[in-house]
Design a protein around this motif. Structure first.
Motif, PDB file in Angstrom:
ATOM      1  N   ASN A  18     120.405  73.352   2.414  1.00  0.00           N
ATOM      2  CA  ASN A  18     119.655  74.304   2.770  1.00  0.00           C
ATOM      3  C   ASN A  18     118.225  73.988   2.737  1.00  0.00           C
ATOM      4  N   CYS A  19     117.968  73.380   2.718  1.00  0.00           N
ATOM      5  CA  CYS A  19     117.013  72.863   2.909  1.00  0.00           C
ATOM      6  C   CYS A  19     115.516  72.823   4.279  1.00  0.00           C
ATOM      7  N   ARG A  20     114.654  73.434   4.402  1.00  0.00           N
ATOM      8  CA  ARG A  20     114.101  73.159   5.776  1.00  0.00           C
ATOM      9  C   ARG A  20     112.862  72.976   5.530  1.00  0.00           C
ATOM     10  N   CYS A  21     112.749  71.512   4.823  1.00  0.00           N
ATOM     11  CA  CYS A  21     111.312  70.960   4.106  1.00  0.00           C
ATOM     12  C   CYS A  21     111.575  70.409   4.947  1.00  0.00           C
ATOM     13  N   SER A  22     109.899  70.193   5.272  1.00  0.00           N
ATOM     14  CA  SER A  22     109.661  68.428   6.357  1.00  0.00           C
ATOM     15  C   SER A  22     110.880  67.303   6.099  1.00  0.00           C
ATOM     16  N   TYR A  23     110.737  66.955   5.173  1.00  0.00           N
ATOM     17  CA  TYR A  23     111.510  65.669   4.949  1.00  0.00           C
ATOM     18  C   TYR A  23     113.370  65.753   4.971  1.00  0.00           C
ATOM     19  N   CYS A  24     113.778  66.928   4.844  1.00  0.00           N
ATOM     20  CA  CYS A  24     114.478  67.117   5.276  1.00  0.00           C
ATOM     21  C   CYS A  24     115.639  66.947   6.860  1.00  0.00           C
ATOM     22  N   THR A  25     113.998  68.184   7.261  1.00  0.00           N
ATOM     23  CA  THR A  25     114.030  68.003   8.705  1.00  0.00           C
ATOM     24  C   THR A  25     113.704  67.095   9.624  1.00  0.00           C
ATOM     25  N   ASN A 267     114.220  62.524  -5.263  1.00  0.00           N
ATOM     26  CA  ASN A 267     114.217  64.317  -4.635  1.00  0.00           C
ATOM     27  C   ASN A 267     113.761  63.952  -3.417  1.00  0.00           C
ATOM     28  N   ASN A 268     115.095  65.151  -2.982  1.00  0.00           N
ATOM     29  CA  ASN A 268     114.161  66.228  -1.828  1.00  0.00           C
ATOM     30  C   ASN A 268     112.271  66.395  -1.100  1.00  0.00           C
ATOM     31  N   THR A 269     112.378  66.676  -2.673  1.00  0.00           N
ATOM     32  CA  THR A 269     110.684  67.255  -2.273  1.00  0.00           C
ATOM     33  C   THR A 269     109.269  66.292  -3.033  1.00  0.00           C
TER      34      THR A 269
END
Ligand SMILES: [Zn+2]
Length: 304
Positions: A18-25, A267-269
């Motif tokens: 459910n994450c649209r941060c730049s790494y997840c994208t 982590n995705n952050t």
């Protein structure tokens, strides 16, 4: 001794659903690339260790277990039998969702050998009732630390972290441990600590002399936790010491005379996910590597 990194991400992995941060994208855009070209993707952390020709010890059973096993020829059912597995036992560092859920997907097996602490065993029998569910499908045999699997010896160091958020508060120790796996054949030693609340003298003694060390790489800094509630932030920091800063793990690792040092459980952050970032360069300059899915390590026997 052989070691496989099946997954290297923290809970949720990268991309988190459910994450649209730049790494997840960027991780999502790698969908159609061959595995070796996937840079941002990290499934949830888990490793497997075995001495040559012996059963594998799985360390933590991630929710991504099925796809992680499918990716590794070493974990395929042995030739000559329709059903079977080279998996000998599963050892847990804690009993939380990202490290224990995968146990459910082992239900098709003949039996399950589960190595964990008393509080984790209690939790998996009550509040997070994985063991009672599994026992409908196969026998579950519990072993305490220190445990042996063929020529592997698995020892645990309790770390100062409380129970999972859904558990009643308690001062009991053993909700989170670091593991040290010694191969009696090879003489090699690996330490795995995907959740590390702090660096104590006991932990420093525990890792001394190991050949490979895997350390909590969840967060680069506390700033990544800013969007969270203060309560959630405190709870997370109680189990995960950030990488950067004067009291962080990187400053400590850089001076440590251990040959193979890795961050795992990223982590995705965490900006170290981007190999071109300044944090990733600082990690590499400090002599620490960033674990990735599909990584394999071979530790040759010590010469006597
Ligand atoms: Zn993200």
């Amino acid at each position: 001794m052989r070691l496989l990194v099946l997954g290297s991400g923290a809970g949720g992995g990268v991309p988190q659903w459910n994450c649209r941060c730049s790494y997840c994208t960027q991780a999502r855009e790698e969908r159609d690339l061959p595995p070796s070209k996937k840079v941002f993707r990290h499934t949830q952390a888990s490793i497997a260790i075995a001495e040559t020709e012996e059963p594998w010890l799985l360390v933590n059973a991630s929710p991504d277990l099925c796809s992680q096993f499918a990716e590794r020829a070493e974990l395929s059912p042995p030739e000559g039998s329709l059903r079977g597995s080279p998996l000998g036992a599963v050892a847990l560092t804690d009993g939380q969702i990202d490290h224990a859920t995968g146990l459910l997907f082992l239900r098709e097996g003949a039996e399950l050998n589960l190595i964990c602490t008393d509080p984790v065993w209690k939790s998996l029998g009550s509040t997070f009732p994985i063991v009672p569910v599994l026992r409908h499908f196969l026998p579950v045999r519990r072993l305490a630390y220190p445990a042996e699997l063929d020529s592997l010896i698995v020892e645990a160091l309790p770390l100062p972290a409380g129970p999972a958020p859904y558990e009643a508060p308690t001062n009991e120790s053993g909700h989170l441990v670091a593991l040290r796996i010694l191969g009696k054949k090879s003489g090699r030693r690996v330490v795995y600590a995907p959740g590390l609340p702090g660096i104590s003298p006991e932990f420093t003694d525990f890792v001394a002399g190991c050949d490979a060390l895997f350390v909590d790489g969840t967060f680069w800094s506390e700033e990544e936790l800013a969007p969270m509630s203060p309560e959630r932030r405190r709870s997370i920091l109680r189990s995960h010491l950030p990488v950067s800063g004067p009291g962080g793990t990187l400053a400590w690792l850089s001076g440590l005379p251990i040959r193979e040092k890795f961050y795992i459980h990223i982590n995705n952050t965490n900006p170290i996910l981007d190999p071109g970032s300044s944090p990733a360069k600082q990690v590499s300059e400090a002599g620490v590597q960033i674990a990735y899915d599909g990584m394999a390590l071979r530790l040759y026997p010590l010469r006597s």
